[in-house]
Each structure stands twice: as structure tokens, then as C-alpha cells.
Design an enzyme around this catalytic site. Structure first.
Site, short mmCIF file in Angstrom:
data_model
loop_
_atom_site.label_atom_id
_atom_site.label_comp_id
_atom_site.label_asym_id
_atom_site.label_seq_id
_atom_site.Cartn_x
_atom_site.Cartn_y
_atom_site.Cartn_z
N LYS A 1 -6.19 -5.15 15.62
CA LYS A 1 -5.45 -4.23 16.49
C LYS A 1 -5.61 -4.65 17.95
N GLY B 1 -21.89 0.97 10.52
CA GLY B 1 -20.76 0.80 11.44
C GLY B 1 -20.18 2.11 11.96
N ASN C 1 -11.88 7.40 3.33
CA ASN C 1 -11.82 8.32 4.46
C ASN C 1 -12.10 9.76 4.03
N SER D 1 -5.08 1.70 17.25
CA SER D 1 -6.08 2.58 16.65
C SER D 1 -7.20 2.86 17.64
N ASP E 1 8.70 -8.67 3.30
CA ASP E 1 7.36 -8.91 3.82
C ASP E 1 7.47 -9.40 5.26
N TYR F 1 -10.70 -5.40 10.98
CA TYR F 1 -9.50 -4.55 11.09
C TYR F 1 -9.26 -4.18 12.56
N ASN G 1 0.82 -1.22 0.00
CA ASN G 1 0.00 0.00 0.00
C ASN G 1 0.86 1.27 0.00
N TYR H 1 -4.13 5.72 17.58
CA TYR H 1 -4.28 6.92 16.75
C TYR H 1 -5.76 7.25 16.58
N PHE H 2 -6.05 8.54 16.54
CA PHE H 2 -7.40 8.97 16.17
C PHE H 2 -7.41 9.15 14.65
N ARG I 1 -15.14 13.77 14.75
CA ARG I 1 -13.91 12.99 14.92
C ARG I 1 -12.78 13.88 15.39
P1 NAD Z 1 -0.26 2.68 5.12
O1 NAD Z 1 -1.03 1.61 4.42
O2 NAD Z 1 0.04 3.92 4.37
O3 NAD Z 1 1.11 2.08 5.69
C1 NAD Z 1 1.25 0.73 6.07
C2 NAD Z 1 2.47 0.20 5.34
O4 NAD Z 1 2.65 -1.18 5.69
C3 NAD Z 1 2.30 0.26 3.82
O5 NAD Z 1 3.42 0.92 3.24
C4 NAD Z 1 2.24 -1.21 3.41
O6 NAD Z 1 2.81 -1.40 2.13
C5 NAD Z 1 3.01 -1.89 4.53
N1 NAD Z 1 2.66 -3.29 4.75
C6 NAD Z 1 1.45 -3.84 4.95
N2 NAD Z 1 1.56 -5.17 5.14
C7 NAD Z 1 2.88 -5.47 5.07
C8 NAD Z 1 3.64 -6.65 5.18
N3 NAD Z 1 3.05 -7.85 5.37
N4 NAD Z 1 4.98 -6.59 5.06
C9 NAD Z 1 5.61 -5.41 4.84
N5 NAD Z 1 4.95 -4.25 4.72
C10 NAD Z 1 3.60 -4.27 4.84
O7 NAD Z 1 -1.06 3.02 6.46
P2 NAD Z 1 -0.81 4.17 7.52
O8 NAD Z 1 -1.97 5.07 7.48
O9 NAD Z 1 0.55 4.72 7.37
O10 NAD Z 1 -0.92 3.32 8.85
C11 NAD Z 1 0.21 2.80 9.52
C12 NAD Z 1 -0.28 1.94 10.68
O11 NAD Z 1 -1.10 2.73 11.52
C13 NAD Z 1 -1.11 0.74 10.24
O12 NAD Z 1 -0.80 -0.34 11.09
C14 NAD Z 1 -2.53 1.22 10.49
O13 NAD Z 1 -3.40 0.16 10.76
C15 NAD Z 1 -2.36 2.10 11.72
N6 NAD Z 1 -3.41 3.13 11.83
C16 NAD Z 1 -3.66 3.98 10.80
C17 NAD Z 1 -4.67 4.92 10.93
C18 NAD Z 1 -5.00 5.88 9.81
O14 NAD Z 1 -6.08 6.46 9.85
N7 NAD Z 1 -4.14 6.09 8.83
C19 NAD Z 1 -5.42 4.99 12.08
C20 NAD Z 1 -5.14 4.12 13.13
C21 NAD Z 1 -4.12 3.18 12.99
C1 UD1 Z 2 -11.54 5.56 10.36
C2 UD1 Z 2 -11.49 4.06 10.37
C3 UD1 Z 2 -11.43 3.55 11.81
C4 UD1 Z 2 -10.30 4.19 12.57
C5 UD1 Z 2 -10.48 5.69 12.53
C6 UD1 Z 2 -9.34 6.38 13.23
C7 UD1 Z 2 -12.81 3.53 8.36
C8 UD1 Z 2 -14.12 3.10 7.82
N1 UD1 Z 2 -12.70 3.61 9.72
O1 UD1 Z 2 -12.85 5.85 10.78
O2 UD1 Z 2 -11.25 2.17 11.84
O3 UD1 Z 2 -10.33 3.78 13.92
O4 UD1 Z 2 -10.52 6.13 11.16
O5 UD1 Z 2 -8.16 6.12 12.62
O6 UD1 Z 2 -11.87 3.77 7.63
N2 UD1 Z 2 -17.42 10.65 6.12
C9 UD1 Z 2 -18.34 11.17 5.24
N3 UD1 Z 2 -18.15 10.96 3.90
C10 UD1 Z 2 -17.09 10.26 3.41
C11 UD1 Z 2 -16.15 9.73 4.32
C12 UD1 Z 2 -16.36 9.94 5.67
O7 UD1 Z 2 -19.30 11.80 5.63
O8 UD1 Z 2 -16.98 10.08 2.18
C13 UD1 Z 2 -17.61 10.91 7.56
C14 UD1 Z 2 -17.77 9.65 8.39
O9 UD1 Z 2 -19.12 9.27 8.48
C15 UD1 Z 2 -17.18 10.11 9.73
C16 UD1 Z 2 -16.10 11.11 9.34
O10 UD1 Z 2 -16.43 11.53 8.02
O11 UD1 Z 2 -18.14 10.79 10.48
C17 UD1 Z 2 -14.70 10.52 9.31
O12 UD1 Z 2 -14.70 9.35 8.52
P1 UD1 Z 2 -13.35 8.55 8.19
O13 UD1 Z 2 -12.34 9.47 7.67
O14 UD1 Z 2 -13.73 7.37 7.35
O15 UD1 Z 2 -12.83 8.07 9.62
P2 UD1 Z 2 -13.57 7.22 10.76
O16 UD1 Z 2 -14.96 6.95 10.43
O17 UD1 Z 2 -13.32 7.89 12.06
#
Ligand code: NAD
Ligand code: UD1
Length: 341
Positions: free
Chosen positions: A152, A293, A198, A124, A58, A148, A35, A176-177, A230
Site C-alpha cells: 500500500k 505485529g 479479522n 490502508s 485480471d 501487505y 477473493n 481505511y481504518f 480500533r
Molecule cells: P476483497 O478481497 O473483498 O476485494 C478485493 C477484490 O479484488 C476481490 O474481489 C478480488 O477478487 C479482487 N482482486 C484481487 N486481485 C485481483 C487481480 N489481480 N485482478 C482482478 N481482481 C483482483 O477486499 P476488500 O475488503 O473489499 O478490500 C478492497 C481494497 O481495500 C483492497 O485493496 C484492500 O487492500 C483495501 N483495504 C481493505 C481493508 C479491509 O479491512 N477490508 C482495509 C484497508 C484497505
Molecule cells: C487489520 C489489518 C491491517 C489493516 C487494519 C485496518 C490484519 C492482521 N491487519 O488489522 O493491516 O490496516 O485491519 O484495515 O488483518 N482480535 C482479536 N481476536 C481475533 C481477531 C482480532 O482479539 O480473533 C483483535 C486484534 O488483536 C485487534 C482487533 O481485534 O486488537 C482488530 O483486529 P483485526 O480485525 O484483525 O484488525 P486490525 O488488527 O486492526
């Protein structure tokens, strides 16, 4: 000090690598690019003017993990690698459990073998499920609403058990939020493949006229204006939280969970307005049914992180929107110039 960063070319990983390098850490990074794109490596070097070792590897490949630990002296691991799309996790749950949980088991086994027992883990706010009240404190009951989130929570439990079995481990579980924004340079940021799930990447594409209209998922929630609330946090603030957590785990042992959020909740309508102001673009939207959800409101109590990590988020929503927009524009200019993204 030398830190192994898993998933270090991803969105949060690449920003954290920048802050680690800026803070003087040596880093070793691996990713399988499921990703993310290799260009993030060069961009991270360009921003910091520093070099680091990268492996295309990996998490599930035990011998690749062994090689990384054999060839490098590692003091601690920041573990980002994982799959993160909630909807996809409902469709292909086994892949999520296999990659996220199975991969973390292999990582921990390898760490134990090489006597590396310090980890910062990307958890998360998803582990709070549908919280009874807000702001959410770290000691609130934990539950999940999708595979998902379950990966976590399972990993959090595995890491707690690991510490109970061997108190030399020192682990920070960072919950993380909603990370948004991008590095000021516009060189790294979040650019999801396909139609974004998102809010922020969707808004940015509507503003850039790549998508026509944003669907607001529900305006009848019991919130300030009826739309979902949020806790959006700038990805650079989030990254700096990892440096503080790293400092903490180097001094102590144990397992502690910390919220990384600002403590402020913004509604979807407020984010749209802030983005319009920051970008000077109109964001067309329509009201659509609630998304299955979704919860009405989610924001952090950030007292523990402030007290124990000495960390607070300092960048406001305006800056988050400006930097997201800056990144989108930079991407567009690279695409136009035919340069790799
Ligand atoms: P991201 O997808 O941009 O980064 C994750 C990275 O992990 C990617 O580069 C992907 O290629 C790599 N990856 C996945 N599976 C792998 C594997 N088996 N081996 C090696 N590399 C692998 O996501 P992000 O937003 O940077 O998130 C980073 C972490 O934070 C993740 O664990 C995610 O679940 C967690 N997180 C993200 C959010 C968010 O909203 N972005 C919120 C809460 C938690
Ligand atoms: C996401 C993750 C959740 C994670 C959280 C914090 C998803 C579905 N959930 O949720 O697992 O814990 O971030 O990292 O990815 N919205 C719209 N229109 C859109 C997209 C979103 O109205 O096209 C609204 C949603 O209903 C929500 C807010 O925007 O109220 C934020 O949505 P999103 O960015 O998807 O994040 P979370 O729902 O918080």
C-alpha cells in the site's frame, strides 16, 4: 459520468458499486474472483435495480486492461483490486508485491495511454505502522510492519511520483481504518473463506455457532480495558467516502491522502458487548496471548476528510453489529435454501 471499478465484486467494492449506482454514475466493473464470488454482480443489480457492464479480468493481464479501456469511455477509476490478508502476505510476499504493486503499474500505464488520469485508491491505515500517538493524522510518519502494508505504501509513493511527472493526474489515497457491517438488504457483505483473521467476521461466526470461541489477542495493552482498540467504520459510510473523493478528484488535480474512519476507538470487549446486544447471542471468548505485529491502539483523526471531502461517518457501532448479523443470517438462509451465496 462513467467509472471503472477494479475489484468491484469484493467486500468494499460491491458496497461502493451500490452507492455509485444510487448516485447516478455509470459503472464498469472487473474482478478475477480470487477473493469474491460472481453472485455479487447480481446482488448489486438487485439492490439498485440498475444494470452495468462486468468483465472477468485480471489486473495483471495487460491486454484485458487494454480491451476494457478500448471498449469503454472511462472518466475515472476506483481501484480496489488487491490481495489483503496480512498473515498470508508474510508467507508469500512476492505474490503480494506482484499482484498489488505490479497490477497497479499495469493499470496506471493503461490509464495514461488512454488519457484517464483520475483515480481513487484503496490504501490502508496499515501505512501508519505503529503510530506514536492517536488519533492518527494524515501527515503522521509512514511506515509498515508487513508486506501487505508495504504494497500500500509503495503504491502511494508510485502515485505521488506519477503526479509529479504529470500534474494532470488527480488522485485520492483513501486510508481505511477497520471496515465492518454490511448492506441493510443483507445481500452483500463480508464472508471470508476459511477461519477469519479479522475480529468482526470471527465474532459473527461465534455468535452463529459456526466457531466455538473467540480468542481475544491480549488483555494487557495500555488501553481502556487492556484489549486492542480500533476505529471500526460501517462499510456503507466508507463507500460513501468514495463518492465524495470522486467528486473531489473530478474538480482538482494533485495527490491527497484522506483517513476514512469514525475517529472513535472501541476495544475488543466493547465490540463483543455491542454485538451481543445487537444479535441477542452470547459470544464466547477467552483471553489469549497477543498476536504478533498487533498495535495497542489505532483510530483516525477525521478532520481533513470532513473539511476537504465534506464527509463524515454517521453509522454507529450498534448499526455496524446489527448489519453484520443481518448479513450472516441472510447467508445462512440462502445456504439452507440451497441457493448460491
Ligand atoms: P476483497 O478481497 O473483498 O476485494 C478485493 C477484490 O479484488 C476481490 O474481489 C478480488 O477478487 C479482487 N482482486 C484481487 N486481485 C485481483 C487481480 N489481480 N485482478 C482482478 N481482481 C483482483 O477486499 P476488500 O475488503 O473489499 O478490500 C478492497 C481494497 O481495500 C483492497 O485493496 C484492500 O487492500 C483495501 N483495504 C481493505 C481493508 C479491509 O479491512 N477490508 C482495509 C484497508 C484497505
Ligand atoms: C487489520 C489489518 C491491517 C489493516 C487494519 C485496518 C490484519 C492482521 N491487519 O488489522 O493491516 O490496516 O485491519 O484495515 O488483518 N482480535 C482479536 N481476536 C481475533 C481477531 C482480532 O482479539 O480473533 C483483535 C486484534 O488483536 C485487534 C482487533 O481485534 O486488537 C482488530 O483486529 P483485526 O480485525 O484483525 O484488525 P486490525 O488488527 O486492526
Amino acid at each position: 459520468m462513467s467509472i471503472l471499478v477494479t475489484g468491484g465484486t469484493g467486500y468494499i467494492g460491491s458496497h461502493t458499486c451500490v452507492e455509485l449506482l444510487n448516485a447516478g454514475y455509470e459503472i464498469i466493473v472487473f474482478d478475477n474472483f480470487i477473493n469474491s464470488k460472481p453472485e455479487a454482480i447480481q446482488r448489486t443489480k438487485q439492490i439498485t435495480n440498475k444494470d452495468f457492464k462486468f468483465y472477468k479480468a485480471d489486473l495483471l493481464d495487460r491486454s484485458a486492461m487494454e480491451q476494457i479501456f478500448t471498449k469503454n469511455q472511462i472518466d475515472a477509476v476506483i481501484h480496489f483490486a488487491g490481495l489483503k490478508a496480512v498473515g498470508e502476505s508474510v508467507e508469500i510476499p512476492l505474490r503480494y508485491y506482484h499482484n498489488n504493486v505490479g497490477g497497479t503499474l499495469i493499470l496506471c500505464e493503461t490509464m495514461a495511454k488512454y488519457n484517464v488520469k483520475r483515480m481513487v485508491f484503496s490504501s490502508s491505515a496499515a501505512v501508519y505502522g505503529n503510530p506514536a500517538t492517536v488519533p492518527i493524522r494524515e501527515d503522521f510518519p509512514l511506515s509498515t510492519t508487513n508486506p501487505y502494508g508495504s504494497t500500500k505504501l509503495m503504491i502511494e509513493n508510485i502515485l505521488r511520483d506519477l503526479y509529479i511527472s504529470d500534474p494532470e493526474w488527480s488522485i485520492a489515497l483513501l486510508r481505511y481504518f477497520n471496515p465492518i457491517g454490511a448492506h441493510k438488504s443483507g445481500l452483500i457483505g463480508e464472508d471470508p473463506n476459511g477461519i477469519p483473521n479479522n475480529l468482526m467476521p470471527y465474532i459473527a461466526r461465534v455468535a452463529a455457532r459456526k466457531l466455538e470461541v473467540l480468542s481475544i489477542f491480549g488483555n494487557d495493552y495500555p488501553t481502556k480495558d487492556g484489549t486492542g482498540v480500533r476505529d471500526y467504520i460501517h462499510v456503507v459510510d466508507l463507500s460513501l467516502g468514495h463518492i465524495k473523493a470522486l467528486e473531489k478528484i473530478m474538480q482538482t488535480s494533485g495527490v491527497e491522502a484522506y483517513n476514512l474512519g469514525t475517529g472513535i476507538g472501541y476495544s475488543v470487549l466493547e465490540v463483543i458487548s455491542a454485538f451481543e446486544a445487537a444479535s441477542g447471542q452470547k459470544v464466547n471468548y477467552k483471553i489469549a496471548p497477543r498476536r504478533a505485529g498487533d498495535i495497542p491502539e489505532c483510530y483516525a483523526d477525521s478532520v481533513k476528510s470532513k473539511k476537504e471531502l465534506d464527509w463524515v461517518a454517521s453509522r454507529d457501532l450498534k448499526e455496524m453489529c446489527e448489519d453484520s448479523w443481518g448479513y450472516i443470517n441472510k447467508l445462512a438462509s440462502f445456504k439452507k435454501a440451497g441457493r448460491p451465496l
